[in-house]
Motif scaffolding. Structure first.
Motif, mmCIF file in Angstrom:
data_model
loop_
_atom_site.group_PDB
_atom_site.id
_atom_site.type_symbol
_atom_site.label_atom_id
_atom_site.label_comp_id
_atom_site.label_asym_id
_atom_site.label_seq_id
_atom_site.Cartn_x
_atom_site.Cartn_y
_atom_site.Cartn_z
ATOM 1 N N ASN A 630 57.898 -10.458 -11.306
ATOM 2 C CA ASN A 630 59.210 -10.812 -12.152
ATOM 3 C C ASN A 630 59.490 -9.861 -13.294
ATOM 4 O O ASN A 630 60.537 -9.973 -13.879
ATOM 5 C CB ASN A 630 58.835 -12.163 -13.232
ATOM 6 N N LEU A 631 58.935 -8.686 -13.247
ATOM 7 C CA LEU A 631 59.356 -7.583 -14.025
ATOM 8 C C LEU A 631 60.890 -6.966 -13.641
ATOM 9 O O LEU A 631 61.312 -6.915 -12.577
ATOM 10 C CB LEU A 631 58.451 -6.404 -13.598
ATOM 11 N N PRO A 632 61.661 -6.883 -14.671
ATOM 12 C CA PRO A 632 63.279 -6.389 -14.574
ATOM 13 C C PRO A 632 62.956 -4.792 -14.192
ATOM 14 O O PRO A 632 61.913 -4.190 -14.238
ATOM 15 C CB PRO A 632 63.589 -6.131 -16.003
ATOM 16 N N LYS A 633 64.158 -4.461 -13.398
ATOM 17 C CA LYS A 633 64.097 -2.971 -12.945
ATOM 18 C C LYS A 633 63.992 -2.071 -14.367
ATOM 19 O O LYS A 633 64.642 -2.157 -15.248
ATOM 20 C CB LYS A 633 65.570 -2.657 -12.212
ATOM 21 N N GLY A 634 63.237 -0.906 -13.942
ATOM 22 C CA GLY A 634 63.296 -0.041 -14.924
ATOM 23 C C GLY A 634 62.196 -0.455 -16.026
ATOM 24 O O GLY A 634 61.972 0.361 -16.867
ATOM 25 N N GLN A 635 61.317 -1.479 -15.948
ATOM 26 C CA GLN A 635 60.114 -1.896 -16.667
ATOM 27 C C GLN A 635 59.036 -1.647 -15.938
ATOM 28 O O GLN A 635 58.778 -1.901 -14.606
ATOM 29 C CB GLN A 635 60.371 -3.023 -17.273
ATOM 30 N N ALA A 636 57.870 -1.442 -16.578
ATOM 31 C CA ALA A 636 56.415 -1.267 -15.947
ATOM 32 C C ALA A 636 55.416 -1.413 -17.054
ATOM 33 O O ALA A 636 55.532 -1.335 -18.057
ATOM 34 C CB ALA A 636 56.315 0.223 -15.349
ATOM 35 N N PHE A 637 54.417 -1.985 -16.489
ATOM 36 C CA PHE A 637 53.063 -1.917 -17.065
ATOM 37 C C PHE A 637 52.222 -0.469 -16.737
ATOM 38 O O PHE A 637 52.356 -0.242 -15.678
ATOM 39 C CB PHE A 637 52.108 -3.271 -16.637
ATOM 40 N N VAL A 638 51.494 -0.122 -17.799
ATOM 41 C CA VAL A 638 50.768 1.358 -17.531
ATOM 42 C C VAL A 638 49.372 1.009 -18.055
ATOM 43 O O VAL A 638 49.231 0.545 -19.198
ATOM 44 C CB VAL A 638 51.531 2.302 -18.507
ATOM 45 N N LEU A 639 48.357 1.226 -17.077
ATOM 46 C CA LEU A 639 47.062 1.007 -17.587
ATOM 47 C C LEU A 639 46.553 2.539 -17.613
ATOM 48 O O LEU A 639 46.273 3.387 -16.361
ATOM 49 C CB LEU A 639 46.265 0.376 -16.369
ATOM 50 N N MET A 640 46.071 2.960 -18.837
ATOM 51 C CA MET A 640 45.642 4.369 -18.787
ATOM 52 C C MET A 640 44.667 4.592 -19.691
ATOM 53 O O MET A 640 44.203 3.459 -20.492
ATOM 54 C CB MET A 640 46.905 5.536 -19.288
ATOM 55 N N GLU A 641 44.026 5.673 -20.031
ATOM 56 C CA GLU A 641 43.029 5.904 -21.139
ATOM 57 C C GLU A 641 41.847 4.994 -21.040
ATOM 58 O O GLU A 641 41.409 4.390 -22.068
ATOM 59 C CB GLU A 641 43.451 6.069 -22.369
ATOM 60 N N GLY A 642 41.357 4.730 -19.813
ATOM 61 C CA GLY A 642 39.993 3.947 -19.662
ATOM 62 C C GLY A 642 40.332 2.288 -19.790
ATOM 63 O O GLY A 642 39.560 1.536 -20.474
ATOM 64 N N GLY A 643 41.478 2.313 -19.382
ATOM 65 C CA GLY A 643 41.957 0.435 -19.722
ATOM 66 C C GLY A 643 42.728 -0.002 -20.577
ATOM 67 O O GLY A 643 43.064 -1.206 -20.617
ATOM 68 N N GLN A 644 43.482 0.951 -21.294
ATOM 69 C CA GLN A 644 44.741 0.499 -22.332
ATOM 70 C C GLN A 644 45.829 -0.023 -21.526
ATOM 71 O O GLN A 644 46.264 0.826 -21.036
ATOM 72 C CB GLN A 644 44.839 1.736 -23.149
ATOM 73 N N LEU A 645 46.095 -1.170 -21.595
ATOM 74 C CA LEU A 645 47.324 -1.541 -21.279
ATOM 75 C C LEU A 645 48.482 -1.658 -22.200
ATOM 76 O O LEU A 645 48.798 -2.135 -23.106
ATOM 77 C CB LEU A 645 47.190 -3.115 -20.755
ATOM 78 N N TRP A 646 49.692 -0.751 -21.403
ATOM 79 C CA TRP A 646 50.925 -0.880 -22.067
ATOM 80 C C TRP A 646 51.962 -1.287 -21.237
ATOM 81 O O TRP A 646 52.076 -1.359 -20.081
ATOM 82 C CB TRP A 646 51.289 0.747 -22.448
ATOM 83 N N LYS A 647 52.945 -1.939 -22.051
ATOM 84 C CA LYS A 647 54.168 -2.432 -21.440
ATOM 85 C C LYS A 647 55.270 -1.462 -22.040
ATOM 86 O O LYS A 647 55.689 -1.386 -23.252
ATOM 87 C CB LYS A 647 54.534 -3.849 -21.819
ATOM 88 N N ILE A 648 56.050 -1.109 -20.928
ATOM 89 C CA ILE A 648 57.135 0.181 -21.088
ATOM 90 C C ILE A 648 58.346 0.017 -20.548
ATOM 91 O O ILE A 648 58.535 -1.058 -19.500
ATOM 92 C CB ILE A 648 56.416 1.504 -20.999
ATOM 93 N N ARG A 649 59.514 0.341 -20.998
ATOM 94 C CA ARG A 649 60.616 0.464 -20.220
ATOM 95 C C ARG A 649 61.293 1.697 -20.374
ATOM 96 O O ARG A 649 61.237 2.419 -21.268
ATOM 97 C CB ARG A 649 61.675 -0.707 -20.721
ATOM 98 N N MET A 650 61.785 2.099 -19.230
ATOM 99 C CA MET A 650 62.245 3.702 -19.082
ATOM 100 C C MET A 650 63.718 3.801 -19.650
ATOM 101 O O MET A 650 64.579 2.531 -19.504
ATOM 102 C CB MET A 650 62.243 4.194 -17.733
ATOM 103 N N PRO A 651 64.119 4.896 -20.098
ATOM 104 C CA PRO A 651 65.648 4.768 -20.528
ATOM 105 C C PRO A 651 66.759 4.744 -19.295
ATOM 106 O O PRO A 651 66.495 5.486 -18.290
ATOM 107 C CB PRO A 651 65.674 6.095 -21.309
ATOM 108 N N LEU A 652 67.636 4.366 -19.723
ATOM 109 C CA LEU A 652 68.907 4.333 -18.697
ATOM 110 C C LEU A 652 69.408 5.952 -18.712
ATOM 111 O O LEU A 652 69.625 6.263 -19.973
ATOM 112 C CB LEU A 652 69.997 3.486 -18.782
#
Length: 741
Positions: A630-652
């Motif tokens: 169900n994520l909108p376009k241009g949005q993502a979950f990022v798993l980095m640095e040994g398991g840190q979960l971030w929710k991000i959105r990219m700029p238009l």
């Protein structure tokens, strides 16, 4: 907002507003009529100030609730120009977002409850405006009203939602966004970007590549694009110009040979056997095809060893010619080596050749050249002894019956003919002695030493088999170069080596289409040579289907330490992220109501009742696969640095100013869009219209290119094929081919 209650509730009426309005009224009363509340004017002034301070505090709390409810329906616009993308020498900027924690899972759980849906649904006026657009669109007289209803402006109270789909509540659970940064040291562990079609993978690539090009350390940037996306090519070239690195920019595009640089995929190797491996890996490897693949590998290796011994650089064209006419290669090699080893040998070969006729011709040599048969008979003489492994390999090949030989190399010839047909032959088998051809010839070690920027368009939509073969060969070449760098360094052989480890940023779009046996060692061991792979694909099943083994697909995925997950349509792919997350406790509220009657006739109490809320906790996954879907376009979950979960959105992307956009590249991009449409770009419907290019700035740029011609300057190549491109791809009606593809 500070939480003082056992359970947070953000989807509710903003009751703090009532307190704020009452405090404002009390403040006004204390200022204008202090006598009505038995206050002196001086004390009333102080009381008014206190009421206003408390009203501001409660108003701020109400604003947090109102903003939270608004974001649940529509997120605020986030757009920027490429010049505004932050660049750091220590971090990679991914977008804006927040670190996902247990409280965000709690808020998302609350947003899914039936009683909170009233705050997530569109308002009645919005729904009415959308119905009017559908009904009135067919009437010409009402088109102005329809256009006004669809204006995307804050002044429009019923403006449409951006066409990004999905559930905005997934990102709205946190109203305090911040820049999301990934340490550059984590990129050596490689990054996997998963997302279905048209959800923002290309935009993510543009954001990353822009930073890689502008980084002051001048990283090497290599982008593999199987489809040939014109917008990505233009973006890379524009950023190279802005960074002052246009002279290190190379374009290799199978669909546009006139503007492409040239590359010999088998011209550089660490071991001779690598050439045969790169070609054989492009052949089928299932069932009975595996045996023919081994035969093909052997014959390619034989002819390559012979050409190398003769001092020739291997190429697809030369290998095809030698496989088709291996007799000629044997005669050429024997003429050069046999006379030196056995003086007078060719005179004896001529004697054997003169005695050959139809009656004494060996049956296994039918169809072979007469001189080849005489040479074999001479070398089989008891008094002739020569030890030459290359010659022995050639002799073993020609001893096969020619009809049988043609059969066992039948799978090899179609591939080599595809790689040497038409103008593609000029790119893959370059003529190093042709000084009139100004298209540059590059190899990976040269690119790395120059800190180059390379765009590789493989035109897979036109011929997937050729694109796959070239992609595999390029990956194999990179693995070989990585091994050389790992052992000897980048500057091996140069008079004054000064460079340390160079960051080689390798962006592979749709990498599952190009992935072969070479890709596994590239991601497994390439980090020691500075290779940082960012791979883009759609599903995990794509990788399994390409490799043919779930275990090997897991081996590939296991080498990616960082995961960026956009919207996907496959639960198995979504579980690649969700299965790595722990479970968290979510609070649930249960309404409890009880009543009981009293059967004692002597008691004055007929019944008793009680009611209340019961709060309990239940362990749930931090994210469900449905949240990824169900994520909108241009949005993502990022798993980095040994398991840190971030929710991000990219700029238009906002339109770039025209001073950095050369006209020649724009013309080529228009032609490429007409031939190689990569599909609808999700942000074009929400971004402002592009700006016109200033003619004076364009003229100045073109003048600079003419005054500074260089063979490796791709701008000059683009400028030279603009007219021919227009003639080849220009439609009769330009309106049939919109500029946005």
């Amino acid at each position: 907002m500070r939480q003082r209650h056992p359970m947070e509730s953000m989807l509710r009426p903003a009751v703090e507003l009532q307190t704020a309005w009452v405090c404002i009224g009390c403040a006004a009363l204390c200022l204008w009529a202090p006598w009505s509340v038995a206050l002196t004017p001086s004390i009333g002034l102080g009381m008014a100030a206190g009421f206003l301070v408390f009203a501001a505090h409660r108003g701020r709390q109400a604003w947090v609730v109102l903003r939270y409810r608004r974001n649940m329906r529509r997120l605020p616009r986030f757009a920027m120009r490429s010049q505004q993308i932050p660049v750091s020498n220590r971090y990679l900027w991914l977008g804006r977002g927040f670190r996902w924690e247990a409280r965000h899972t709690q808020r998302l759980h609350e947003a899914q409850q039936p009683e909170t849906q009233v705050y997530l649904q569109s308002r009645r006026g919005y729904r009415l405006a959308r119905r009017m657009e559908i009904r009135l669109d067919r009437y010409r007289a009402a088109r102005l009203l329809v256009r006004l209803l669809g204006v995307d402006s804050p002044l429009n109270p019923v403006r449409p939602l951006p066409p990004v789909g999905g559930n905005p509540a997934i990102h709205a659970v946190e109203w305090k966004e911040q820049d999301a940064w990934m340490p550059l040291g984590e990129r050596v562990g490689h990054t996997l970007v998963e997302g279905t079609t048209r959800v923002g993978k290309t935009r993510m690539a543009e954001v990353m590549i822009t930073q890689d090009i502008h980084r002051s350390s001048q990283d090497v940037v290599i982008c593999f694009d199987p489809k040939g996306d014109a917008d990505l090519l233009v973006r890379m070239y524009i950023e190279a110009v802005r960074a002052g690195r246009q002279n290190e920019f190379y374009v290799f595009h199978l669909g546009w040979p006139a503007l492409s640089a040239r590359y010999n995929a088998v011209g550089r190797f660490g071991r001779l056997s690598e050439v045969a491996t790169r070609i054989a890996n492009a052949l089928p490897n299932e069932g009975n095809s595996a045996a023919f693949r081994e035969f093909a590998w052997r014959f390619v290796n034989i002819v390559n060893r012979a050409r190398h011994a003769l001092g020739h650089r291997p190429s697809y064209e030369q290998i095809l010619a030698d496989v088709v006419n291996i007799d000629g290669l044997l005669v050429e090699y024997a003429e050069q080596r046999l006379e030196a080893a056995l003086p007078g040998a060719w005179a004896h070969v001529a004697e054997f050749e003169g005695r050959l006729n139809d009656r004494n011709w060996p049956r296994n040599m039918l169809g072979r050249d007469k001189r080849v048969v005489a040479l074999i008979q001479y070398l089989q003489s008891p008094d002739v002894s020569i030890k030459d492994p290359v010659l022995e390999g050639l002799l073993s090949a020609v001893r096969y019956d020619k009809t049988y030989f043609d059969k066992i190399v039948a799978s090899l010839l179609p591939l080599l003919e595809k790689l040497t047909s038409g103008r593609i032959n000029e790119l893959l088998s370059p003529d190093y002695d042709d000084l009139e051809d100004t298209r540059p010839i590059f190899d990976w070690l040269q690119v790395i030493r120059k800190r180059g920027i390379v765009y590789v368009g493989l035109d897979a939509l036109s011929d997937f088999e050729v694109a796959q073969a070239i992609g595999n060969s390029m990956f194999a070449d990179l693995v070989s170069v990585a091994g050389h760098i790992y052992k000897f360094g980048v500057d091996d052989g140069l008079p004054a080596p000064v460079s340390g480890k160079v960051a080689i940023n390798l962006h592979c779009d749709e990498f599952n289409e190009l992935m072969g046996p070479e890709f596994i060692p590239l991601v497994n061991k390439g980090g020691g040579a500075g290779i940082q792979v960012t791979a883009y694909t759609q599903t995990v099943s794509d990788i399994e289907a390409r490799i043919g083994s779930a275990a090997k697909a897991g081996q590939v995925i296991g080498n990616f330490n960082n995961l960026i997950m956009l919207r996907v349509r496959e639960d198995k792919t979504a579980e690649l992220l969700t299965n790595q997350l722990r479970q968290v406790n979510v609070q649930t509220r249960m309404l409890v109501s009880m009543a009981s009657d009293n059967s004692n006739p002597d008691s004055d109490v007929d019944f008793t009742s009680s009611g209340g809320d019961r709060i309990s906790t239940v362990a749930v996954p931090m994210l469900e696969p449905a949240d990824i879907v169900n994520l909108p376009k241009g949005q993502a979950f990022v798993l980095m640095e040994g398991g840190q979960l971030w929710k991000i959105r990219m700029p238009l992307p906002l339109p770039d100013k025209g001073k950095d956009v050369p006209q020649s590249v724009s013309d080529i991009a228009v032609g490429m869009r007409k031939q190689f449409s990569a599909g609808e770009r999700w942000w074009e419907a929400v971004a402002p219209p592009p700006m016109e290019i200033d003619p004076e700035l364009r003229k100045a740029f073109d003048g600079f290119a003419i005054a500074n011609p260089q063979p490796q300057d791709t701008h000059g190549l683009f400028q030279g094929v603009v007219q021919s491109t227009r003639e080849q791809v220009a439609p009769d009606d330009p309106a049939e081919y919109p500029a946005d593809g």
